[in-house]
Scaffold this motif. Sequence first.
Motif, PDB file in Angstrom:
ATOM      1  N   LEU A 112      36.222 -31.577  18.545  1.00 38.92           N
ATOM      2  CA  LEU A 112      36.363 -32.964  18.947  1.00 38.92           C
ATOM      3  C   LEU A 112      35.803 -33.303  20.281  1.00 38.92           C
ATOM      4  O   LEU A 112      36.050 -32.380  21.152  1.00 38.92           O
ATOM      5  N   ILE A 113      35.139 -34.190  20.426  1.00 31.81           N
ATOM      6  CA  ILE A 113      34.235 -34.426  21.655  1.00 31.81           C
ATOM      7  C   ILE A 113      34.818 -35.859  21.952  1.00 31.81           C
ATOM      8  O   ILE A 113      34.779 -36.773  21.092  1.00 31.81           O
ATOM      9  N   VAL A 114      35.315 -36.055  23.095  1.00 34.39           N
ATOM     10  CA  VAL A 114      35.708 -37.260  23.747  1.00 34.39           C
ATOM     11  C   VAL A 114      35.152 -37.601  24.816  1.00 34.39           C
ATOM     12  O   VAL A 114      35.021 -36.757  25.901  1.00 34.39           O
ATOM     13  N   HIS A 115      34.251 -38.801  24.991  1.00 36.16           N
ATOM     14  CA  HIS A 115      33.315 -39.222  26.189  1.00 36.16           C
ATOM     15  C   HIS A 115      33.606 -40.828  26.355  1.00 36.16           C
ATOM     16  O   HIS A 115      34.158 -41.385  25.414  1.00 36.16           O
ATOM     17  N   SER A 116      32.757 -41.167  27.317  1.00 37.78           N
ATOM     18  CA  SER A 116      32.743 -42.667  27.678  1.00 37.78           C
ATOM     19  C   SER A 116      31.068 -42.996  27.791  1.00 37.78           C
ATOM     20  O   SER A 116      30.505 -42.282  28.438  1.00 37.78           O
ATOM     21  N   ASP A 117      30.969 -44.105  27.176  1.00 37.22           N
ATOM     22  CA  ASP A 117      29.384 -44.680  27.349  1.00 37.22           C
ATOM     23  C   ASP A 117      28.999 -44.746  28.729  1.00 37.22           C
ATOM     24  O   ASP A 117      27.884 -44.614  29.225  1.00 37.22           O
ATOM     25  N   ASP A 118      29.782 -45.221  29.752  1.00 38.78           N
ATOM     26  CA  ASP A 118      29.448 -45.487  30.928  1.00 38.78           C
ATOM     27  C   ASP A 118      29.374 -44.281  31.887  1.00 38.78           C
ATOM     28  O   ASP A 118      29.269 -44.279  33.321  1.00 38.78           O
ATOM     29  N   ASP A 119      29.651 -43.181  31.287  1.00 37.07           N
ATOM     30  CA  ASP A 119      29.423 -41.914  32.251  1.00 37.07           C
ATOM     31  C   ASP A 119      28.156 -41.466  32.146  1.00 37.07           C
ATOM     32  O   ASP A 119      27.421 -40.486  31.374  1.00 37.07           O
ATOM     33  N   LEU A 138      28.572 -29.816  10.475  1.00 38.73           N
ATOM     34  CA  LEU A 138      29.817 -28.942  10.993  1.00 38.73           C
ATOM     35  C   LEU A 138      30.605 -29.951  11.391  1.00 38.73           C
ATOM     36  O   LEU A 138      30.664 -31.026  11.687  1.00 38.73           O
ATOM     37  N   SER A 139      31.887 -29.304  10.992  1.00 38.80           N
ATOM     38  CA  SER A 139      33.121 -30.215  11.310  1.00 38.80           C
ATOM     39  C   SER A 139      33.321 -30.782  12.564  1.00 38.80           C
ATOM     40  O   SER A 139      33.425 -29.921  13.469  1.00 38.80           O
ATOM     41  N   HIS A 140      33.377 -31.938  12.870  1.00 36.95           N
ATOM     42  CA  HIS A 140      33.593 -32.386  13.955  1.00 36.95           C
ATOM     43  C   HIS A 140      33.993 -33.933  14.276  1.00 36.95           C
ATOM     44  O   HIS A 140      33.598 -34.482  13.147  1.00 36.95           O
ATOM     45  N   GLU A 141      34.290 -34.458  15.460  1.00 41.04           N
ATOM     46  CA  GLU A 141      34.350 -35.659  15.686  1.00 41.04           C
ATOM     47  C   GLU A 141      33.973 -36.170  17.068  1.00 41.04           C
ATOM     48  O   GLU A 141      34.169 -35.375  17.799  1.00 41.04           O
ATOM     49  N   PHE A 142      33.430 -37.214  17.208  1.00 46.03           N
ATOM     50  CA  PHE A 142      32.782 -37.812  18.246  1.00 46.03           C
ATOM     51  C   PHE A 142      33.375 -39.036  18.697  1.00 46.03           C
ATOM     52  O   PHE A 142      33.145 -40.065  17.899  1.00 46.03           O
ATOM     53  N   ILE A 143      34.273 -39.187  19.567  1.00 46.31           N
ATOM     54  CA  ILE A 143      34.922 -40.404  20.192  1.00 46.31           C
ATOM     55  C   ILE A 143      34.553 -40.842  21.333  1.00 46.31           C
ATOM     56  O   ILE A 143      34.375 -40.085  22.344  1.00 46.31           O
ATOM     57  N   CYS A 144      33.663 -41.948  21.458  1.00 51.25           N
ATOM     58  CA  CYS A 144      32.956 -42.481  22.620  1.00 51.25           C
ATOM     59  C   CYS A 144      33.194 -43.773  23.046  1.00 51.25           C
ATOM     60  O   CYS A 144      33.335 -44.884  22.183  1.00 51.25           O
ATOM     61  N   TYR A 145      34.155 -43.811  24.069  1.00 52.11           N
ATOM     62  CA  TYR A 145      34.757 -45.013  24.530  1.00 52.11           C
ATOM     63  C   TYR A 145      33.642 -46.020  25.303  1.00 52.11           C
ATOM     64  O   TYR A 145      32.611 -45.386  25.672  1.00 52.11           O
ATOM     65  N   ARG A 146      33.683 -47.134  25.317  1.00 50.91           N
ATOM     66  CA  ARG A 146      32.775 -48.056  25.969  1.00 50.91           C
ATOM     67  C   ARG A 146      32.970 -47.915  27.489  1.00 50.91           C
ATOM     68  O   ARG A 146      31.766 -47.791  28.172  1.00 50.91           O
ATOM     69  N   THR A 147      33.919 -47.752  28.004  1.00 48.36           N
ATOM     70  CA  THR A 147      34.208 -47.335  29.659  1.00 48.36           C
ATOM     71  C   THR A 147      35.194 -46.315  29.545  1.00 48.36           C
ATOM     72  O   THR A 147      36.006 -45.980  28.630  1.00 48.36           O
ATOM     73  N   GLY A 148      35.393 -45.928  30.834  1.00 49.92           N
ATOM     74  CA  GLY A 148      36.296 -44.986  31.184  1.00 49.92           C
ATOM     75  C   GLY A 148      35.614 -43.931  32.311  1.00 49.92           C
ATOM     76  O   GLY A 148      36.466 -43.203  33.046  1.00 49.92           O
ATOM     77  N   GLY A 149      34.299 -43.918  32.217  1.00 49.61           N
ATOM     78  CA  GLY A 149      33.715 -43.096  33.412  1.00 49.61           C
ATOM     79  C   GLY A 149      33.821 -41.639  33.337  1.00 49.61           C
ATOM     80  O   GLY A 149      33.762 -41.092  32.031  1.00 49.61           O
ATOM     81  N   HIS A 150      33.926 -40.920  34.200  1.00 49.81           N
ATOM     82  CA  HIS A 150      34.040 -39.384  34.054  1.00 49.81           C
ATOM     83  C   HIS A 150      35.178 -39.156  34.906  1.00 49.81           C
ATOM     84  O   HIS A 150      35.325 -39.395  36.195  1.00 49.81           O
ATOM     85  N   GLY A 151      36.201 -38.424  34.335  1.00 50.38           N
ATOM     86  CA  GLY A 151      37.366 -38.063  35.210  1.00 50.38           C
ATOM     87  C   GLY A 151      38.577 -38.722  34.736  1.00 50.38           C
ATOM     88  O   GLY A 151      39.534 -38.918  35.567  1.00 50.38           O
ATOM     89  N   TYR A 152      38.658 -39.361  33.694  1.00 49.24           N
ATOM     90  CA  TYR A 152      40.020 -40.373  33.230  1.00 49.24           C
ATOM     91  C   TYR A 152      40.915 -39.464  32.705  1.00 49.24           C
ATOM     92  O   TYR A 152      40.646 -38.118  32.279  1.00 49.24           O
ATOM     93  N   GLY A 153      41.997 -39.649  32.222  1.00 51.40           N
ATOM     94  CA  GLY A 153      43.226 -39.080  31.725  1.00 51.40           C
ATOM     95  C   GLY A 153      44.300 -38.804  32.948  1.00 51.40           C
ATOM     96  O   GLY A 153      45.071 -37.859  32.625  1.00 51.40           O
ATOM     97  N   LYS A 154      44.193 -39.391  34.028  1.00 51.38           N
ATOM     98  CA  LYS A 154      44.961 -38.808  35.064  1.00 51.38           C
ATOM     99  C   LYS A 154      46.235 -39.528  35.205  1.00 51.38           C
ATOM    100  O   LYS A 154      47.153 -38.926  35.804  1.00 51.38           O
ATOM    101  N   ASP A 155      46.331 -40.534  34.515  1.00 53.80           N
ATOM    102  CA  ASP A 155      47.771 -41.176  34.617  1.00 53.80           C
ATOM    103  C   ASP A 155      48.435 -40.924  33.155  1.00 53.80           C
ATOM    104  O   ASP A 155      47.834 -40.661  32.119  1.00 53.80           O
ATOM    105  N   ALA A 156      49.650 -41.349  32.974  1.00 50.96           N
ATOM    106  CA  ALA A 156      50.567 -41.101  32.005  1.00 50.96           C
ATOM    107  C   ALA A 156      50.075 -41.763  30.733  1.00 50.96           C
ATOM    108  O   ALA A 156      50.206 -41.433  29.899  1.00 50.96           O
ATOM    109  N   LYS A 157      49.556 -43.252  30.733  1.00 46.83           N
ATOM    110  CA  LYS A 157      49.278 -43.982  29.837  1.00 46.83           C
ATOM    111  C   LYS A 157      47.846 -43.301  29.122  1.00 46.83           C
ATOM    112  O   LYS A 157      47.842 -43.215  27.851  1.00 46.83           O
TER     113      LYS A 157
END
Length: 181
Positions: A112-119, A138-157
């Motif tokens: 699983l790859i999770v990234h943001s376009d604006d990074d 190969l078995s995988h999934e790429f989830i690319c958000y429009r925004t989020g930058g680099h370093g998200y996931g710091k808050d509970a939401k």
Amino acid sequence: SFDRAIEQAKQIVAPVVPPVTGPVLAALLLLGGALSVRAESGIDPARLGILGFSAGGHLAAAAATNFDRRTYEPVDATDKESSRPDFAVLVYPAYMENVAKSLPKADLPPTLIVHSDDDQKFIAGSRAYDRALTEAKLSHEFICYRTGGHGYGKDAKERAAFTVLGYGFLKQKIGWVEGLA
């Protein structure tokens, strides 16, 4: 300085060509050790993976693509165990261009790859890795958000949203989530 430390880290982990050393070797040793004791520890043998954020995402990808490479003579039975993780989760991984070049392997774990376009600094590497996995079928999934930058996931939401994504991936690609809290 921080920039100099980043450049030194890139020199250690970016070239994932022989020999596998430094942090990648450490990850493989840890995976091999964990895999060797999982049965007697009550760990399901098919439920041990690797997760990494940013440079740790690079490390997780490098370990997932180099699990079969030993660069030292085995010391004990643990060193003869497989270091292959059952899955890899890469969250806004950095420095992925060289890892993408080291593919494919038919037995690469589901990823699983999770990234943001604006990074802008690191998204190209995730896209290259996704392309390499796709071309190799190969078995995988790429989830690319429009925004989020680099370093998200710091808050509970954000962590809650990522947890839902992770569970969905594990259920779809691996076929399990029971017992995860």
